[in-house]
Design an enzyme around this catalytic site. Structure first.
Site: not given
Length: 509
Positions: A340, A365-367
């Site tokens: 992620d 950081s995608r989430v």
């Protein structure tokens, strides 16, 4: 002869007692095979026509193995012990089981191998629960959104590359860039939380693992940490099983609605161990000689992480090593696509003595942004913009171009902010101290200071934050946003710290 006991005149209870107490029958010949070939970490077994994939086999010498290849007339078996103990022709039996590991509270504070056996001198582990190392990843309906932060105690990560509980965040970089130190500091920062930590060392040298164990003990986290080790001197089969065993141990605690942090250090060695075993088993090589299912073995591993509807979570920080900053190599690109987000540690920043060497231009950081506290969110945006503008101007200024005052001021501010992001090893910082330092840096309290003066001012700010920002610390934990009054108070702390350390007479670095 009739099988009807009433016709023979025998008592039914007597016959039942005989059947219950009779010795176990001799295994059928299809249940017993023999070793046809032995290699370094593998064996070829003949005669087990009924064996299943991933089944655990028992060799007469005491070594166990996992069936990895099923072919007519032969089985490719990965050994979980030394191949030196195996001899050609020795018998092999099916167990009708899959490889399993011990789980439970008894493992906390211990150093174990992939099967849950102790590797320290603290005696046997009295764990009664055993779970298979392989399990199906939770379904979508069993998962929930990532909404709670995992505080690492590292300024640059908590502010600009936030991690949420249940996230899979890759730590990637060349050798000697501080990947393991970053992971260990994250473990140490969980001292005042309820997070259970599992450090899985795959293919690491014994002295490197000993240093990590020493740091965890010194940081007071040993009682809530499991160290799982599969060293470079152990069988390649144990290195292959180790990360799956770590996730199995984590799932035990997650099922009890507890939060678990798993460090996989590192999956580069794991991939190499699997490649070694696959080539010895004569599997066809693919890109970089890795077998075709190398993506799948990591995907099915990392899919077991997440935030679950039962309340528990498993956060995984896999580590992967690059060579000469080559992010497009096979294993790094595989793991970047599975996880992620990634934290990239740049050797270019290491050469500038910038530790931790997190390159914010490549890290993402995608989430985790959804889980970041509101207080950090109000600072993070300006931080990224300031540093990205500074790095562009820094490259431009190398050509000796004459700069106007506004550009020179931007360079000064960017250099000060980057200096403020420096942080020593084994020194994770509470959120309120991080914010006090970052706000002071963004407001120019570090402009024009030397490196030594910057460290002195930061130390003064941290001490002042502990003394004077108790209420703000509590509100940060409650996810309250920063108010203008809070920012003014932190700016005042920075101004006073600079004055107290003699920073007003600092020279531009």
């Amino acid at each position: 002869m009739s099988n009807d006991v009433t016709r023979t005149g025998q008592d039914p209870q007597t016959v039942l007692d005989f059947l219950l107490n009779a010795p176990s029958p001799t295994p059928h010949l299809s249940e017993i095979g023999s070793v046809a070939e032995v290699g370094d970490g593998i064996a070829i077994v003949a005669g087990l026509e009924q064996a299943l994939s991933d089944e655990l086999l028992q060799f007469s010498s005491g070594v166990q193995g996992i069936v990895l290849d099923l072919e007519p007339g032969r089985l490719g078996v990965v050994l979980l012990g030394s191949s030196d103990r195996i001899t050609i022709g020795e018998s092999v039996m099916r167990t009708h089981k899959v490889v399993s590991t011990k789980v439970g509270e008894a493992l906390l504070g211990r150093v174990v191998n992939a099967l849950g056996a102790p590797c320290d001198d603290k005696g046997p582990i009295h764990a009664q629960i055993v779970h298979p190392v392989e399990s199906e990843a939770p379904q979508i309906l069993d998962r929930s959104a990532i909404s709670r932060p995992l505080e690492t105690g590292i300024k640059v990560i908590d502010a600009a590359v936030p991690i949420g509980l249940g996230q899979r965040q890759l730590i990637i970089g060349d050798r000697q860039t501080g990947k393991t130190s970053l992971a260990v500091d994250t473990i140490l920062n969980q001292k005042n939380t309820d997070v259970i930590c599992i450090y899985c060392a795959i293919g690491q040298r014994g002295d490197a693992v000993a240093k990590v164990i020493g740091a965890i003990n010194d940081g007071g986290m040993s009682k809530r940490t499991i160290v799982l080790t599969a060293g470079d001197e152990d069988a390649a089969g144990l290195a292959y099983v180790a990360p799956y065993a770590a996730l199995t141990m984590a799932e035990y605690f997650a099922d009890q609605a507890r939060d678990v942090l798993v460090i996989l250090d590192d999956l580069t060695h794991h991939a190499r161990s699997y490649r070694e075993l696959s080539l010895l088993l004569r599997r066809p090589p693919g890109r970089e000689a890795f077998p075709g299912d190398i993506f799948y073995i990591h995907a099915r591993l990392l899919e077991r992480a997440g935030q679950f509807t039962g309340g528990g979570s498993i956060t995984v920080l896999p580590v992967v090593e690059t060579q000469a900053e080559n992010l497009s190599a096979y294993i790094p690109t595989n793991l970047i696509s599975i996880t992620d987000g990634q934290i990239y540690l740049s050797p270019r920043l290491v050469r500038k003595n910038q530790f931790p060497a997190v390159d914010l231009g490549v890290s993402v950081s995608r989430v985790g942004g959804k889980a970041q506290t509101k207080a950090f969110r109000s600072v993070a945006g300006n931080l990224r913009v300031t540093l990205s503008q500074f790095e562009e101007l820094e490259d431009f200024a190398r050509f000796g171009t004459r700069l106007d005052d506004a550009t020179r001021a931007r360079l000064t501010r960017g250099a000060a902010v980057r200096a403020a992001l420096r942080q020593a090893e084994r020194d994770p910082m509470p959120a309120v101290q991080q914010l006090a330092v970052l706000v002071a840096a963004m407001e120019g309290q570090f402009d024009g200071l030397s490196e030594t003066q910057t460290e002195g001012v930061m130390g003064e700010i941290r001490q002042a934050a502990v003394r004077e920002l108790h209420d703000l610390s509590r509100r940060i934990k409650e996810n309250a946003p920063l108010t203008e009054k809070d920012k003014s108070q932190m700016i005042a702390l920075g101004r006073a710290a600079r004055a107290n350390t003699g920073g007003e007479n600092g020279t531009e670095s």
